[in-house]
Design a protein around this motif. Structure first.
Motif, PDB file in Angstrom:
ATOM      1  N   PRO A 115     -33.177  -6.407 -21.501  1.00  0.00           N
ATOM      2  CA  PRO A 115     -32.800  -5.077 -21.991  1.00  0.00           C
ATOM      3  C   PRO A 115     -31.509  -4.632 -21.298  1.00  0.00           C
ATOM      4  O   PRO A 115     -31.276  -4.985 -20.138  1.00  0.00           O
ATOM      5  N   LYS A 116     -30.700  -3.886 -22.004  1.00  0.00           N
ATOM      6  CA  LYS A 116     -29.424  -3.439 -21.430  1.00  0.00           C
ATOM      7  C   LYS A 116     -29.647  -2.553 -20.221  1.00  0.00           C
ATOM      8  O   LYS A 116     -28.884  -2.586 -19.271  1.00  0.00           O
ATOM      9  N   GLU A 117     -30.671  -1.707 -20.298  1.00  0.00           N
ATOM     10  CA  GLU A 117     -30.981  -0.841 -19.163  1.00  0.00           C
ATOM     11  C   GLU A 117     -32.011  -1.538 -18.295  1.00  0.00           C
ATOM     12  O   GLU A 117     -33.096  -1.900 -18.758  1.00  0.00           O
ATOM     13  N   ARG A 118     -31.639  -1.722 -17.040  1.00  0.00           N
ATOM     14  CA  ARG A 118     -32.545  -2.418 -16.108  1.00  0.00           C
ATOM     15  C   ARG A 118     -32.024  -2.216 -14.698  1.00  0.00           C
ATOM     16  O   ARG A 118     -30.902  -1.751 -14.495  1.00  0.00           O
ATOM     17  N   LEU A 119     -32.854  -2.572 -13.744  1.00  0.00           N
ATOM     18  CA  LEU A 119     -32.409  -2.564 -12.349  1.00  0.00           C
ATOM     19  C   LEU A 119     -32.223  -4.012 -11.920  1.00  0.00           C
ATOM     20  O   LEU A 119     -33.180  -4.773 -11.863  1.00  0.00           O
ATOM     21  N   THR A 120     -30.977  -4.373 -11.669  1.00  0.00           N
ATOM     22  CA  THR A 120     -30.730  -5.729 -11.177  1.00  0.00           C
ATOM     23  C   THR A 120     -30.665  -5.685  -9.659  1.00  0.00           C
ATOM     24  O   THR A 120     -30.017  -4.810  -9.083  1.00  0.00           O
ATOM     25  N   TYR A 124     -29.345 -11.830  -1.030  1.00  0.00           N
ATOM     26  CA  TYR A 124     -28.453 -12.816  -0.419  1.00  0.00           C
ATOM     27  C   TYR A 124     -29.016 -13.264   0.912  1.00  0.00           C
ATOM     28  O   TYR A 124     -29.310 -12.430   1.785  1.00  0.00           O
ATOM     29  N   HIS A 125     -29.149 -14.568   1.067  1.00  0.00           N
ATOM     30  CA  HIS A 125     -29.602 -15.154   2.326  1.00  0.00           C
ATOM     31  C   HIS A 125     -28.413 -15.156   3.278  1.00  0.00           C
ATOM     32  O   HIS A 125     -27.465 -15.901   3.082  1.00  0.00           O
ATOM     33  N   GLU A 126     -28.458 -14.287   4.253  1.00  0.00           N
ATOM     34  CA  GLU A 126     -27.333 -14.190   5.189  1.00  0.00           C
ATOM     35  C   GLU A 126     -27.458 -15.290   6.245  1.00  0.00           C
ATOM     36  O   GLU A 126     -26.761 -16.276   6.206  1.00  0.00           O
ATOM     37  N   ASP A 127     -28.369 -15.097   7.175  1.00  0.00           N
ATOM     38  CA  ASP A 127     -28.689 -16.166   8.120  1.00  0.00           C
ATOM     39  C   ASP A 127     -30.098 -15.912   8.623  1.00  0.00           C
ATOM     40  O   ASP A 127     -30.606 -14.799   8.559  1.00  0.00           O
ATOM     41  N   ASN A 128     -30.743 -16.932   9.097  1.00  0.00           N
ATOM     42  CA  ASN A 128     -32.122 -16.852   9.581  1.00  0.00           C
ATOM     43  C   ASN A 128     -32.974 -15.977   8.671  1.00  0.00           C
ATOM     44  O   ASN A 128     -33.156 -16.310   7.505  1.00  0.00           O
ATOM     45  N   ASP A 129     -33.464 -14.865   9.209  1.00  0.00           N
ATOM     46  CA  ASP A 129     -34.349 -14.006   8.429  1.00  0.00           C
ATOM     47  C   ASP A 129     -33.630 -12.764   7.905  1.00  0.00           C
ATOM     48  O   ASP A 129     -34.277 -11.804   7.469  1.00  0.00           O
ATOM     49  N   ASN A 130     -32.347 -12.767   7.924  1.00  0.00           N
ATOM     50  CA  ASN A 130     -31.592 -11.601   7.453  1.00  0.00           C
ATOM     51  C   ASN A 130     -31.230 -11.757   5.976  1.00  0.00           C
ATOM     52  O   ASN A 130     -30.775 -12.807   5.547  1.00  0.00           O
ATOM     53  N   ARG A 131     -31.474 -10.684   5.230  1.00  0.00           N
ATOM     54  CA  ARG A 131     -31.124 -10.693   3.810  1.00  0.00           C
ATOM     55  C   ARG A 131     -30.349  -9.420   3.481  1.00  0.00           C
ATOM     56  O   ARG A 131     -30.678  -8.341   3.960  1.00  0.00           O
ATOM     57  N   LYS A 132     -29.359  -9.602   2.645  1.00  0.00           N
ATOM     58  CA  LYS A 132     -28.675  -8.432   2.080  1.00  0.00           C
ATOM     59  C   LYS A 132     -29.255  -8.219   0.688  1.00  0.00           C
ATOM     60  O   LYS A 132     -29.377  -9.178  -0.087  1.00  0.00           O
ATOM     61  N   ILE A 133     -29.626  -6.997   0.407  1.00  0.00           N
ATOM     62  CA  ILE A 133     -30.232  -6.679  -0.890  1.00  0.00           C
ATOM     63  C   ILE A 133     -29.346  -5.654  -1.584  1.00  0.00           C
ATOM     64  O   ILE A 133     -29.109  -4.561  -1.049  1.00  0.00           O
ATOM     65  N   VAL A 134     -28.834  -6.024  -2.743  1.00  0.00           N
ATOM     66  CA  VAL A 134     -27.925  -5.138  -3.481  1.00  0.00           C
ATOM     67  C   VAL A 134     -28.606  -4.701  -4.769  1.00  0.00           C
ATOM     68  O   VAL A 134     -29.020  -5.538  -5.581  1.00  0.00           O
ATOM     69  N   LEU A 135     -28.726  -3.387  -4.935  1.00  0.00           N
ATOM     70  CA  LEU A 135     -29.345  -2.830  -6.136  1.00  0.00           C
ATOM     71  C   LEU A 135     -28.255  -2.361  -7.080  1.00  0.00           C
ATOM     72  O   LEU A 135     -27.372  -1.591  -6.675  1.00  0.00           O
ATOM     73  N   LYS A 136     -28.326  -2.837  -8.294  1.00  0.00           N
ATOM     74  CA  LYS A 136     -27.332  -2.450  -9.293  1.00  0.00           C
ATOM     75  C   LYS A 136     -28.054  -1.847 -10.489  1.00  0.00           C
ATOM     76  O   LYS A 136     -28.639  -2.567 -11.305  1.00  0.00           O
ATOM     77  N   PRO A 137     -28.071  -0.523 -10.578  1.00  0.00           N
ATOM     78  CA  PRO A 137     -28.773   0.124 -11.688  1.00  0.00           C
ATOM     79  C   PRO A 137     -27.939   0.118 -12.965  1.00  0.00           C
ATOM     80  O   PRO A 137     -26.761   0.451 -12.941  1.00  0.00           O
ATOM     81  N   LEU A 138     -28.546  -0.281 -14.054  1.00  0.00           N
ATOM     82  CA  LEU A 138     -27.890  -0.226 -15.360  1.00  0.00           C
ATOM     83  C   LEU A 138     -28.634   0.809 -16.190  1.00  0.00           C
ATOM     84  O   LEU A 138     -29.757   0.576 -16.619  1.00  0.00           O
ATOM     85  N   GLY A 139     -27.996   1.963 -16.353  1.00  0.00           N
ATOM     86  CA  GLY A 139     -28.616   3.048 -17.114  1.00  0.00           C
ATOM     87  C   GLY A 139     -29.079   4.176 -16.203  1.00  0.00           C
ATOM     88  O   GLY A 139     -29.337   3.964 -15.019  1.00  0.00           O
ATOM     89  N   LYS A 140     -29.161   5.362 -16.805  1.00  0.00           N
ATOM     90  CA  LYS A 140     -29.464   6.589 -16.037  1.00  0.00           C
ATOM     91  C   LYS A 140     -30.806   6.543 -15.340  1.00  0.00           C
ATOM     92  O   LYS A 140     -30.953   6.979 -14.201  1.00  0.00           O
ATOM     93  N   ARG A 141     -31.787   6.015 -16.032  1.00  0.00           N
ATOM     94  CA  ARG A 141     -33.143   5.921 -15.457  1.00  0.00           C
ATOM     95  C   ARG A 141     -33.096   5.201 -14.098  1.00  0.00           C
ATOM     96  O   ARG A 141     -33.715   5.613 -13.133  1.00  0.00           O
ATOM     97  N   TYR A 142     -32.349   4.127 -14.068  1.00  0.00           N
ATOM     98  CA  TYR A 142     -32.337   3.291 -12.862  1.00  0.00           C
ATOM     99  C   TYR A 142     -31.409   3.853 -11.785  1.00  0.00           C
ATOM    100  O   TYR A 142     -31.633   3.642 -10.601  1.00  0.00           O
ATOM    101  N   GLU A 143     -30.387   4.596 -12.224  1.00  0.00           N
ATOM    102  CA  GLU A 143     -29.535   5.323 -11.266  1.00  0.00           C
ATOM    103  C   GLU A 143     -30.411   6.296 -10.475  1.00  0.00           C
ATOM    104  O   GLU A 143     -30.338   6.386  -9.256  1.00  0.00           O
ATOM    105  N   GLN A 144     -31.220   7.032 -11.231  1.00  0.00           N
ATOM    106  CA  GLN A 144     -32.104   8.024 -10.629  1.00  0.00           C
ATOM    107  C   GLN A 144     -33.088   7.371  -9.660  1.00  0.00           C
ATOM    108  O   GLN A 144     -33.299   7.839  -8.546  1.00  0.00           O
ATOM    109  N   LEU A 145     -33.653   6.274 -10.125  1.00  0.00           N
ATOM    110  CA  LEU A 145     -34.614   5.524  -9.316  1.00  0.00           C
ATOM    111  C   LEU A 145     -33.977   5.103  -7.984  1.00  0.00           C
ATOM    112  O   LEU A 145     -34.579   5.266  -6.917  1.00  0.00           O
ATOM    113  N   CYS A 146     -32.772   4.589  -8.039  1.00  0.00           N
ATOM    114  CA  CYS A 146     -32.087   4.153  -6.814  1.00  0.00           C
ATOM    115  C   CYS A 146     -31.865   5.327  -5.874  1.00  0.00           C
ATOM    116  O   CYS A 146     -32.069   5.213  -4.661  1.00  0.00           O
TER     117      CYS A 146
END
Ligand code: ADP
Ligand code: MG
Length: 151
Positions: A115-120, A124-146
């Motif tokens: 669907p065009k509107e979604r939360l992507t 990203y596996h940085e190193d060891n147990d560290n992760r970067k998590i990037v939230l990209k909201p597509l659509g107003k619903r998901y903007e609000q959620l973020c």
């Protein structure tokens, strides 16, 4: 376009973040998960399931593409890594438009069917147990959620 970045330092933190997100989810929400093998997509989904009050153990649906769980809302957990023809209509729409929350691991592989509107969410596996998590909201619903979950 807005995006939101968080950092986690172990698997539990990733799961807890997903659990918090789950508390804000509504029927028909779609979350697209991206990230290499071992990045934490399934770990994230397990946390999400916990937040949806799902008692069953969530495993990667390696051989089944879609698994369904029942909690506060239904969870449709897809892993489309092994979908051979990305353009074949496997009936994903019924899930996206259903009464549950859909989580898709390796979502870009079925990009045209999402669907065009979604939360992507990119993990990203940085190193060891560290992760970067990037939230990209597509659509107003998901903007609000973020906005509600990132504070
Ligand atoms: P994917 O589904 O993306 O292939 P998994 O969730 O199955 O990834 O595996 C992620 C692995 O990395 C797990 O063994 C998990 O315990 C570990 N891990 C270590 N640190 C983290 C973190 N910060 N977030 C998520 N997983 C982590
Ligand atoms: Mg996985």
């Amino acid at each position: 376009m807005n995006q939101y970045t968080i950092q986690t330092n172990n698997a539990e933190q990733t799961a807890q973040f997903a659990e918090r997100l789950a508390s804000q989810l509504s029927p028909g929400d779609v979350i697209a998960l991206e990230g290499d093998l071992g990045a934490g997509k399934t770990t994230f989904t397990k946390g999400l399931a916990k937040g949806l009050e799902i008692k069953r153990t969530v495993n990667s649906p390696t051989f089944t593409i879609i698994k369904e769980y029942h909690g506060r809302l239904p969870l449709y957990h897809m892993d489309v890594y092994r979908v051979e023809n990305a353009f074949e209509d496997l009936g994903f729409d019924e899930y996206f438009e259903g009464d549950g929350v859909t989580v898709v691991e390796w979502a870009h592989l079925i990009e045209d069917q999402l669907p065009k509107e979604r939360l992507t969410i990119y993990l990203y596996h940085e190193d060891n147990d560290n992760r970067k998590i990037v939230l990209k909201p597509l659509g107003k619903r998901y903007e609000q959620l973020c906005k509600e979950i990132i504070s």
